[in-house]
Design a protein around this motif. Sequence first.
Motif, PDB file in Angstrom:
ATOM      1  N   THR A 239      12.521   4.800  47.408  1.00  0.00           N
ATOM      2  CA  THR A 239      13.115   6.133  47.518  1.00  0.00           C
ATOM      3  C   THR A 239      12.845   6.910  46.233  1.00  0.00           C
ATOM      4  N   ASN A 240      13.535   8.007  46.000  1.00  0.00           N
ATOM      5  CA  ASN A 240      13.326   8.800  44.780  1.00  0.00           C
ATOM      6  C   ASN A 240      14.671   9.329  44.286  1.00  0.00           C
ATOM      7  N   ALA A 302      13.687  21.272  51.651  1.00  0.00           N
ATOM      8  CA  ALA A 302      14.143  20.936  50.293  1.00  0.00           C
ATOM      9  C   ALA A 302      14.136  19.431  50.075  1.00  0.00           C
ATOM     10  N   ALA A 303      13.924  18.665  51.134  1.00  0.00           N
ATOM     11  CA  ALA A 303      13.938  17.201  51.007  1.00  0.00           C
ATOM     12  C   ALA A 303      12.781  16.729  50.157  1.00  0.00           C
ATOM     13  N   ALA A 304      13.033  15.651  49.419  1.00  0.00           N
ATOM     14  CA  ALA A 304      11.952  15.000  48.680  1.00  0.00           C
ATOM     15  C   ALA A 304      11.431  13.901  49.596  1.00  0.00           C
ATOM     16  N   ALA A 305      10.456  14.280  50.401  1.00  0.00           N
ATOM     17  CA  ALA A 305       9.929  13.344  51.399  1.00  0.00           C
ATOM     18  C   ALA A 305       8.867  12.458  50.757  1.00  0.00           C
ATOM     19  N   ALA A 306       8.827  11.223  51.205  1.00  0.00           N
ATOM     20  CA  ALA A 306       7.895  10.252  50.607  1.00  0.00           C
ATOM     21  C   ALA A 306       6.454  10.597  50.932  1.00  0.00           C
ATOM     22  N   ASP A 307       5.578  10.311  49.997  1.00  0.00           N
ATOM     23  CA  ASP A 307       4.140  10.470  50.237  1.00  0.00           C
ATOM     24  C   ASP A 307       3.522   9.146  50.655  1.00  0.00           C
ATOM     25  N   PHE A 308       4.135   8.062  50.192  1.00  0.00           N
ATOM     26  CA  PHE A 308       3.617   6.724  50.508  1.00  0.00           C
ATOM     27  C   PHE A 308       4.753   5.873  51.072  1.00  0.00           C
ATOM     28  N   ARG A 309       4.375   4.933  51.928  1.00  0.00           N
ATOM     29  CA  ARG A 309       5.381   4.006  52.473  1.00  0.00           C
ATOM     30  C   ARG A 309       4.732   2.635  52.664  1.00  0.00           C
ATOM     31  N   SER A 384      10.748  17.961  34.787  1.00  0.00           N
ATOM     32  CA  SER A 384      10.803  17.332  33.465  1.00  0.00           C
ATOM     33  C   SER A 384      11.959  17.918  32.642  1.00  0.00           C
ATOM     34  N   ALA A 385      12.500  19.075  33.071  1.00  0.00           N
ATOM     35  CA  ALA A 385      13.619  19.679  32.338  1.00  0.00           C
ATOM     36  C   ALA A 385      14.902  18.921  32.644  1.00  0.00           C
ATOM     37  N   LYS A 386      15.769  18.768  31.618  1.00  0.00           N
ATOM     38  CA  LYS A 386      17.008  17.984  31.811  1.00  0.00           C
ATOM     39  C   LYS A 386      18.050  18.754  32.620  1.00  0.00           C
ATOM     40  N   ASP A 387      18.007  20.108  32.529  1.00  0.00           N
ATOM     41  CA  ASP A 387      19.039  20.906  33.178  1.00  0.00           C
ATOM     42  C   ASP A 387      18.597  21.447  34.538  1.00  0.00           C
ATOM     43  N   ALA A 388      17.469  20.981  35.043  1.00  0.00           N
ATOM     44  CA  ALA A 388      16.993  21.475  36.340  1.00  0.00           C
ATOM     45  C   ALA A 388      16.406  20.312  37.124  1.00  0.00           C
ATOM     46  N   GLY A 389      16.410  20.454  38.440  1.00  0.00           N
ATOM     47  CA  GLY A 389      15.781  19.413  39.263  1.00  0.00           C
ATOM     48  C   GLY A 389      16.768  18.379  39.762  1.00  0.00           C
ATOM     49  N   PHE A 390      16.347  17.127  39.770  1.00  0.00           N
ATOM     50  CA  PHE A 390      17.100  16.064  40.429  1.00  0.00           C
ATOM     51  C   PHE A 390      18.511  15.860  39.883  1.00  0.00           C
ATOM     52  N   ALA A 391      19.458  15.762  40.816  1.00  0.00           N
ATOM     53  CA  ALA A 391      20.827  15.293  40.579  1.00  0.00           C
ATOM     54  C   ALA A 391      21.730  16.207  39.725  1.00  0.00           C
ATOM     55  N   VAL A 392      21.199  17.131  38.939  1.00  0.00           N
ATOM     56  CA  VAL A 392      22.067  17.997  38.133  1.00  0.00           C
ATOM     57  C   VAL A 392      22.572  19.164  38.992  1.00  0.00           C
TER      58      VAL A 392
END
Length: 430
Positions: A239-240, A302-309, A384-392
């Motif tokens: 997953t991601n 908006a989903a982060a869909a997998a490229d590989f499985r 790569s920014a700490k205040d943007a993107g995943f989980a924040v």
Amino acid sequence: MKTDARSSQRIQTEFGHRFVLCWQYNHPDMSILSGKHILIGVTGSIAAYKAADLASKLAQAGAKVDVLLTGAGEKFVSPLTFQSVTGRRAYTDADLWGNEAHVLHVSFGKSADLLVIAPCTADTMAKLAHGIADNLLTVTALAATCPILIAPAMDGGMFDHPATQENLKTLLSRGLLVAGPASGHLASGLSGTGRMIEPMEVLGHIRMALGKNGKLAGKKIIVTAGGTQEAIDPVRVITNHSSGKQGYALAQAALDAGAEVCLITTTTALTLPVGAHVVHVKSVQEMLDALLNKSADALVMAAAAADFRPKNIAKEKMKKRDGIPQIELEAAPDVLGTLSTVGGEKRRFKVTVGFAAESQSLLENAAEKLKSKGLDFIAANDISAKDAGFAVETNRLTLLFADGTKENLPLMSKTEAAEKIMEHIARLLE
Ligand code: CTP
């Protein structure tokens, strides 16, 4: 003076004849409530305690909240409780006969954006159905020109009673909004349908009621959210880091703008937006399957869909004793790519929006995806920014449009970013 991380302002409010200072918090995640005048009617049910929480949440979100208690409501929770959480005096039947009586109910009924009766007893439902106006709340309801939302609360037998069911039908046929009741444990000790729904859920219904005629009224929006999970064996997945927060914020922003929303999500960790039709999926294939037979005014991937499985999913749990497994990967289907080629000439989504999560060459990569995936616009996201993107809680996006224009959105909450994206979708659908 202590300030909250959220935007807050010092305001003066009238509190009876005294003036007190209180804090008004403008929750960035509930801007639809900011500045709205909301009346809360509180009737005689033990669920009245939930109304205090509801009033508090609305006031914190920046709404102007006036509470009207019936005589029975006052027996459960005092006006002071509501005054304390709203910073405004609460009204009781004594006010029906007071100085302001002649204007109070009419002005409330006309100035409010919404009248919410929570909890609403069987007795008050009956009064509303029959136009009985024998207390401040029911007089106000009869004079109200704004929408009315009720959250019924009563014992199961009372809710199921043919009289209550008839009243419910009458109220629904007149366009009154009804939220709940829920099933479960009742104050009588019995179980059944009659519990008032929780304040957060009432809040969701309030948002829907306020957003009904918004910019996306009558439009259908599909939002995908979260990171897909590609099974390795019955226990393990690839997953991601996607939390689904931006996707959920997008679904809520679409609801706030009056859209019919379908949320296709991999996450189970976030509170579901009230009013969205939710489809739970795990893998990218399930996400694609869920979308293949759907059409909508807009699709927001908006989903982060997998490229590989994994090429093969082991039927049994892989055991340590068998050594380190060699997992062969294969390409996962590209959801947007597939959707842009199925369905022939007719596009099943009038507007398609993608996200580009990049750690380098942000705009170049995003522009390439905008084109190759046939999107109307793409939200480029520097992970790569700490205040943007995943989980924040915040994001910093650049929107690239198919017509070559772009818009830089500075650092903002994911809710605010979602609202901006919905504004663009509404503009493109015009
Ligand atoms: N996407 C998709 N199907 C996939 C992977 C991604 O539809 N199997 C969508 C995402 O939901 C997003 C957009 O494509 O809206 C871009 O996703 P991203 O992961 O940034 O790009 P990829 O196309 O996967 O390319 P790469 O990972 O090489 O950057």
